[in-house]
Write a protein that holds these residues in place. Sequence first.
Motif, mmCIF file in Angstrom:
data_model
loop_
_atom_site.group_PDB
_atom_site.id
_atom_site.type_symbol
_atom_site.label_atom_id
_atom_site.label_comp_id
_atom_site.label_asym_id
_atom_site.label_seq_id
_atom_site.Cartn_x
_atom_site.Cartn_y
_atom_site.Cartn_z
ATOM 1 N N VAL A 289 0.831 -1.202 0.000
ATOM 2 C CA VAL A 289 0.000 0.000 0.000
ATOM 3 C C VAL A 289 0.865 1.251 0.000
ATOM 4 O O VAL A 289 0.575 2.236 -0.687
ATOM 5 N N ALA A 290 1.963 1.218 0.750
ATOM 6 C CA ALA A 290 2.831 2.393 0.862
ATOM 7 C C ALA A 290 3.426 2.801 -0.478
ATOM 8 O O ALA A 290 3.790 3.966 -0.661
ATOM 9 N N HIS A 291 3.522 1.878 -1.413
ATOM 10 C CA HIS A 291 4.113 2.185 -2.711
ATOM 11 C C HIS A 291 3.077 2.185 -3.835
ATOM 12 O O HIS A 291 3.435 2.214 -5.012
ATOM 13 N N ALA A 292 1.802 2.165 -3.468
ATOM 14 C CA ALA A 292 0.743 2.200 -4.471
ATOM 15 C C ALA A 292 0.384 3.644 -4.796
ATOM 16 O O ALA A 292 0.343 4.494 -3.902
ATOM 17 N N ALA A 293 0.117 3.910 -6.067
ATOM 18 C CA ALA A 293 -0.241 5.263 -6.495
ATOM 19 C C ALA A 293 -1.739 5.405 -6.701
ATOM 20 O O ALA A 293 -2.184 6.357 -7.347
ATOM 21 N N VAL A 294 -2.515 4.480 -6.156
ATOM 22 C CA VAL A 294 -3.975 4.534 -6.234
ATOM 23 C C VAL A 294 -4.536 4.112 -4.880
ATOM 24 O O VAL A 294 -3.868 3.422 -4.111
ATOM 25 N N PRO A 295 -5.774 4.513 -4.557
ATOM 26 C CA PRO A 295 -6.396 4.029 -3.329
ATOM 27 C C PRO A 295 -6.523 2.501 -3.344
ATOM 28 O O PRO A 295 -6.855 1.906 -4.366
ATOM 29 N N VAL A 296 -6.251 1.878 -2.206
ATOM 30 C CA VAL A 296 -6.241 0.421 -2.084
ATOM 31 C C VAL A 296 -7.252 -0.021 -1.034
ATOM 32 O O VAL A 296 -7.277 0.517 0.078
ATOM 33 N N TYR A 297 -8.060 -1.009 -1.394
ATOM 34 C CA TYR A 297 -8.953 -1.668 -0.436
ATOM 35 C C TYR A 297 -8.359 -3.019 -0.068
ATOM 36 O O TYR A 297 -8.032 -3.821 -0.945
ATOM 37 N N GLY A 298 -8.238 -3.280 1.233
ATOM 38 C CA GLY A 298 -7.840 -4.608 1.676
ATOM 39 C C GLY A 298 -8.975 -5.589 1.448
ATOM 40 O O GLY A 298 -10.139 -5.275 1.668
ATOM 41 N N LEU A 299 -8.629 -6.803 1.032
ATOM 42 C CA LEU A 299 -9.626 -7.808 0.682
ATOM 43 C C LEU A 299 -9.155 -9.175 1.167
ATOM 44 O O LEU A 299 -7.978 -9.497 1.077
ATOM 45 N N GLY A 300 -10.096 -9.959 1.661
ATOM 46 C CA GLY A 300 -9.784 -11.332 2.006
ATOM 47 C C GLY A 300 -9.632 -11.564 3.492
ATOM 48 O O GLY A 300 -8.658 -11.121 4.093
ATOM 49 N N GLY A 301 -10.627 -12.240 4.095
ATOM 50 C CA GLY A 301 -10.577 -12.563 5.516
ATOM 51 C C GLY A 301 -10.824 -11.389 6.433
ATOM 52 O O GLY A 301 -10.524 -11.456 7.631
ATOM 53 N N LEU A 302 -11.384 -10.286 5.907
ATOM 54 C CA LEU A 302 -11.545 -9.067 6.687
ATOM 55 C C LEU A 302 -13.003 -8.825 7.052
ATOM 56 O O LEU A 302 -13.909 -9.091 6.268
ATOM 57 N N ALA A 303 -13.196 -8.290 8.246
ATOM 58 C CA ALA A 303 -14.511 -7.860 8.720
ATOM 59 C C ALA A 303 -14.470 -6.350 8.933
ATOM 60 O O ALA A 303 -13.407 -5.721 8.843
ATOM 61 N N LEU A 304 -15.641 -5.770 9.223
ATOM 62 C CA LEU A 304 -15.677 -4.322 9.453
ATOM 63 C C LEU A 304 -14.737 -3.908 10.584
ATOM 64 O O LEU A 304 -14.191 -2.803 10.569
ATOM 65 N N ALA A 305 -14.525 -4.801 11.536
ATOM 66 C CA ALA A 305 -13.626 -4.486 12.649
ATOM 67 C C ALA A 305 -12.181 -4.306 12.190
ATOM 68 O O ALA A 305 -11.368 -3.710 12.908
ATOM 69 N N HIS A 306 -11.836 -4.817 10.993
ATOM 70 C CA HIS A 306 -10.482 -4.676 10.473
ATOM 71 C C HIS A 306 -10.273 -3.349 9.738
ATOM 72 O O HIS A 306 -9.145 -3.042 9.344
ATOM 73 N N ARG A 307 -11.333 -2.585 9.536
ATOM 74 C CA ARG A 307 -11.213 -1.359 8.755
ATOM 75 C C ARG A 307 -10.205 -0.381 9.367
ATOM 76 O O ARG A 307 -9.357 0.157 8.628
ATOM 77 N N PRO A 308 -10.224 -0.107 10.683
ATOM 78 C CA PRO A 308 -9.214 0.820 11.242
ATOM 79 C C PRO A 308 -7.785 0.325 11.022
ATOM 80 O O PRO A 308 -6.891 1.129 10.754
#
Length: 326
Positions: A289-308
């Motif tokens: 993510v630190a080297h991405a030049a676009v907004p990134v959404y995390g995906l896979g095994g994540l719940a709303l609690a992982h958003r922060p």
Amino acid sequence: MPNTAPEAALIVKTVHVAVGVLLRAGRVLIARRPEGVHQGGLLEFPGGKVEPGETVQQALCREVAEETGLTVTPEQLQPLINIRHDYGDKRVLLDAWIARDVQGEAEGREGQSIQWLAPEALRDEDFPAANRPIIRALRLPDQLAITGDIRDPEAGLQKLHLALSGAASPPLVVLRAPALESPPYVALALEAARVCDRAGAALVVHGEPGVFDRVPGACGVHLPWHQAERYTERPVPDRAWLGVSCHNEPQLRHAEKLGADYVTLGNVLPTPSHPGREGLGWARFGELVAHAAVPVYGLGGLALAHRPKAQAEGAQGIAGISFWWS
């Protein structure tokens, strides 16, 4: 004896710039760069160079006060996106942070004009190129909802209506139905766009880019990787959201070259939908993510609690199915 050593390559230093996305009543504070400076005459977000010994938050609070007279505290700031950009004559790392409900009267203390604008009014051509992903990040929500694999269109529409009426109703929905051929998928998407519109959500179609043109109610298209890798340039108009599914760094770089407005990246954690596939883990996810030049959404095994946690790693937020499609 003549010096035969090759000339040293010109080293261009990267300038670390703190950028403030300051919000009040749904509007963002924008300034115009003075004429005669780098990228002069264009619009910009407040901020400036991070000085030695400063944290980025300290630098941003100082710059905001010096430029606008507003007081922003480090506790108000949340990471939004990091952008690395090479202008040719200058390289910058834009370290963008967002502060909401900013109080006080803003003024252009350095002679610059300032104004509060709706995010929808921000136009790419009015800003330096490096700022454009920040505009995307500002407009995108912090959760991207993906439907489960819809095989029965009627049942899928009923489930979509139910999911959008729930407490976790999202603002942006990707309609995923890979088992359907093109004609039934388009028919499903036309109805799904109407369901989303009534619920105050926007629909992104999923699959090959041509589907977007056949679904007038859609706001964009999300390309699975096997579709994205076929293209060498942006396959949809600028007015459409373009998302790409990515799983590693080369795929991220390809999505950037396509002009993607956002990407999903994962899987971050182990997930039942991909048994046996080890997740990236938070550390590697954060590096990418630190080297991405676009907004990134995390995906896979994540719940709303992982958003922060995802946002603390620099992500736009999370994407997924299970947190809303039950």
